[in-house]
Write an enzyme that holds these catalytic residues in place. Structure first.
Site, short mmCIF file in Angstrom:
data_model
loop_
_atom_site.label_atom_id
_atom_site.label_comp_id
_atom_site.label_asym_id
_atom_site.label_seq_id
_atom_site.Cartn_x
_atom_site.Cartn_y
_atom_site.Cartn_z
N CYS A 115 4.36 -3.23 -1.10
CA CYS A 115 4.12 -4.61 -0.70
C CYS A 115 5.35 -4.68 0.69
O CYS A 115 5.03 -5.81 1.40
CB CYS A 115 5.18 -5.38 -1.03
SG CYS A 115 4.81 -5.76 -2.99
N HIS A 261 6.92 -11.43 3.15
CA HIS A 261 6.08 -10.73 2.39
C HIS A 261 5.49 -12.02 1.00
O HIS A 261 6.32 -12.43 0.44
CB HIS A 261 6.32 -9.64 1.55
CG HIS A 261 5.84 -9.31 0.81
ND1 HIS A 261 4.18 -9.19 0.46
CD2 HIS A 261 5.83 -9.49 -0.76
CE1 HIS A 261 3.73 -8.53 -1.10
NE2 HIS A 261 4.92 -9.37 -1.46
N ASN A 291 -0.40 -13.13 -4.33
CA ASN A 291 0.04 -11.84 -3.44
C ASN A 291 -1.30 -11.42 -3.69
O ASN A 291 -1.31 -10.79 -4.00
CB ASN A 291 1.08 -11.53 -4.64
CG ASN A 291 2.02 -10.56 -4.42
OD1 ASN A 291 1.77 -9.78 -2.74
ND2 ASN A 291 3.07 -9.94 -4.83
#
Length: 335
Positions: A115, A261, A291
């Site tokens: 991430c 993020h 995501n």
């Protein structure tokens, strides 16, 4: 002074749109359940028949970024490829992308920061450029999650979160007396928390690396301690934001846009509240893409540039926390 400047950006999403309602056909979930916990409404996945890897998505994003930068592929001096979902176990997807761009001999570096892949990648590219080692770096974040998810009720807590996609930025070293380009970066890791978010197998610590028992137990699928990750994210993201602001000598009011993020909309809302930020200064698009891990931040930045929300003179912050556990932030000012 040599500064690291974004010369062009690009993004690419595969054409297969997956709504929350479609997921409810395969697992015990619902649109309401997913929205309440994550904020996600849909995501994009590669074709069900497969044959599309992270380097394929990265190639499409890179072509757009190169065109906007006015670069020829042959002018790339280094490729940094951030992904947790490489096309094959090895070699890295950066090498595969290099070949697909028609290059020969150009170095390619894969980073596995999940991430925080873009954050670590931008800091790495900046270090290469400021040192004079390379002047033109292609940084790509690309993920194909869909082929590695447990699409059943057992895996729903993780599966509903992830989407496929890619984004790329062309980074160029330019001499400038002004405070522009990458102004500061802060990077951190806490390996003792690694099992909070991980995919265990195939694993070199196991012999053989993948067994039928592992597959029955789902150890080749990602698993996450969502509560633990949430707790650390809402604590550490404000901390690293303040850290990188201090490094750059800036106040929070001087940041025009924050690009967190896109892991969970609730995490980003918690960060926003902790920092006292207005909605207009925090960019979220997880609702539409889910995501996409290493691609989320450059994908969001490319969108914001396209919409005219940021541009020349804008100062932005990228930040995130994810598997590792790793976290970090960058501050960038557009010339």
């Amino acid at each position: 002074m040599l500064r690291t400047i974004i010369a062009g950006t690009g993004r690419y999403l595969p054409p297969r749109r997956i709504s929350n309602h479609e997921l409810s056909q395969w697992m015990d979930t619902s649109d309401e359940w997913i929205r309440q916990r994550t904020g996600i409404e849909q995501r994009f996945w590669v074709p069900a028949e497969g044959g599309v890897g992270s380097s394929d998505l990265g190639l499409e994003a890179a072509r757009i970024a190169l065109a906007r930068a006015g670069w020829k592929a042959s002018e790339i001096e280094l490729i940094i490829f951030a992904t947790l979902s490489p096309d094959i176990f090895f070699p890295g997807s950066g090498c595969l992308l290099q070949h697909k761009l028609g290059l020969s001999g150009t170095p390619a570096l894969d980073i596995r920061q999940q991430c925080t892949g873009f954050i670590y990648g931008l800091a790495s590219a900046d270090a290469f450029i400021r040192s004079g080692f390379y002047r033109r770096v292609l940084l790509v974040g690309a993920e194909v999650h869909s082929t590695g998810l447990d699409i059943s009720t057992r895996g729903r807590d993780v599966t509903v979160i992830f989407g496929d996609g890619a984004a790329a930025v062309c980074l160029e070293g330019r001499e400038s007396a002004s405070a522009e380009g990458v102004l500061a970066s802060a990077l951190h890791a806490q390996g003792e928390l690694a099992e909070s978010l991980m995919t265990e197998a195939p694993a070199s610590r196991c012999s053989p690396r993948l067994t039928e028992e592992m597959m029955r137990e789902g150890r080749h699928f990602p698993r996450m301690d969502g509560r633990n990750i949430f707790k650390y994210a809402v604590k550490l993201l404000p901390q690293v934001a303040r850290e990188v602001l201090a490094m750059a000598g800036l106040r929070v009011e001087e940041i025009d846009m924050f690009f967190p993020h896109q892991a969970n909309l609730r995490i980003n809302q918690g960060f926003q509240q902790a920092m006292g930020l207005p909605d207009a200064k925090v960019y979220n698009n997880i609702q539409r893409y889910g995501n996409t891990t290493a691609a989320t931040i450059p994908l969001a930045m490319d969108e914001a540039l396209e919409k005219g929300l940021i541009g020349s003179g804008s100062t932005v912050m990228c930040l995130g926390l994810g598997s590792g556990v790793t976290w970090g932030a960058n501050i960038y000012r557009f010339p």
